[in-house]
Design an enzyme around this catalytic site. Structure first.
Site, PDB file in Angstrom:
ATOM      1  N   CYS A 191       6.405   4.164  -1.136  1.00  0.00           N
ATOM      2  CA  CYS A 191       7.092   4.852  -0.026  1.00  0.00           C
ATOM      3  C   CYS A 191       6.133   5.120   1.131  1.00  0.00           C
ATOM      4  CB  CYS A 191       7.708   6.152  -0.549  1.00  0.00           C
ATOM      5  SG  CYS A 191       8.356   7.231   0.731  1.00  0.00           S
ATOM      6  N   CYS A 210       6.112   8.748   2.494  1.00  0.00           N
ATOM      7  CA  CYS A 210       5.432   9.623   1.528  1.00  0.00           C
ATOM      8  C   CYS A 210       3.929   9.618   1.788  1.00  0.00           C
ATOM      9  CB  CYS A 210       5.707   9.167   0.100  1.00  0.00           C
ATOM     10  SG  CYS A 210       7.443   9.174  -0.389  1.00  0.00           S
TER      11      CYS A 210
END
Length: 331
Positions: A32, A35
């Protein structure tokens, strides 16, 4: 130095929920991008605000800890969830740095200042102002309001619009303008226009359970004003889960979900805030609220509202499906 703990098992995670008053959890995945982008901020907050046994920061790899992710309905990455005494207290979906910082600073302030029983002035921390203490077990869910979808009828267009009601800052009227008799140039409040009635449509980005409303109204007194000052709201009718704002005549024909009558004693003298406890059973799965100010507490022509806070909890989570990356806007 970071104090973040990497979760290895569900048992470890459950243990922290029981042993720490607050647990701040970062649900992420190695693939991600958002993230990774927000991780330095998360580590910084962890280093600054971790408190042994009080505020614990953890990271949960959703690929390896699917049982935890499923239990708490994590369907987008990153997702940040703050737990208070083993219950979901607040959440942030997406790499929203400002919201994450505000949530963490608010928790740290509560811990450092001794919890929700102290002076209400402590609530003005990290640009998140509250007019009253939070009821035990509930949190400020005002951040779930869909600001883009707000609609306000019969408001004085010269003053603040609907967004002003949900600003996180302390109302300007509490910072000296009222005592000096000089009107604030910020105009961070709402007044009705042609008469005393206001109609506000408040949609939410997620289903919420609404326990309490905090309504702040700070009209100038007659002695401080050269013109007739506005009133505080007296009669308010609430309608839940409407698809759009109601017309004033339409509202008269629809039974409200709850009708509220505010008395003088309901308004806190220091913050100008009335704390309105709702019939919680009627506001369990709320996607929108319509707030209809029927009249004010006098015989003048306008009603004023400075802030509106929604207190409750996030609604039921969706079942875990395909995870999606969420960017800076959280959508």
């Amino acid at each position: 130095m970071s104090k973040t703990i990497q979760i290895g098992t569900k048992g470890q995670f459950d243990g922290f929920l029981k042993s720490s008053k607050f647990v701040v959890a970062d649900f992420y995945a190695d693939w991600c991008g958002p993230c990774k982008a927000i991780n330095p901020l998360y580590e910084q907050l962890s280093a600054q605000f971790s408190r042994a046994g009080k505020v614990t920061f953890v990271k949960v790899d959703t690929e390896k800890q699917q049982e935890i992710s499923l239990k708490y309905g994590v369907t987008a990455l990153p997702t940040f969830i703050i737990f208070r005494e083993n219950q979901v207290h607040a959440s942030c979906r997406g790499a929203d740095a400002q919201k994450l910082s505000e949530m963490v600073k608010k928790v740290a302030a509560e811990v450092d200042l001794g919890g929700p029983g102290g002076n209400v002035e402590r609530s003005h921390v990290g640009s998140r102002w509250l007019g009253s203490d939070l009821p035990r077990g509930y949190s400020d869910v005002t951040d779930e309001v869909d600001i883009q979808g707000l609609d306000l009828l019969n408001a004085n267009s010269v003053l603040g619009g609907a967004r002003a009601l949900f600003e996180g800052d302390r109302p300007s009227a509490l910072d000296g303008e009222e005592s000096t008799g000089v009107e604030s140039s910020k105009n961070d409040w709402v007044e009705s226009d042609t008469d005393e009635q206001l109609m506000l449509f408040v949609p939410f980005r997620a289903t919420v359970k609404v326990h309490t409303l905090q309504i702040t109204s700070l009209p100038r007194s007659l002695s401080q004003s050269q013109v007739e000052p506005p009133m505080r709201p007296r009669t308010i009718q609430l309608y839940s889960n409407r698809s759009h704002v109601l017309g004033f005549e339409e509202a008269e024909d629809i039974p409200p979900t709850q009708k509220i009558t505010l008395e003088t004693a309901d308004w806190d003298q220091k913050t100008g805030t009335a704390k309105v406890d709702l019939r919680f059973v009627k506001f369990q799965n709320v996607t929108s609220l319509v707030l209809f100010v029927v009249d004010g507490d006098g015989d003048r022509d306008a009603v004023r509202i400075d802030r509106l806070r929604i207190i409750g909890e996030t609604g039921e989570k969706r079942e875990l499906g395909k995870l999606e990356k969420v960017g800076d806007n959280g959508d």
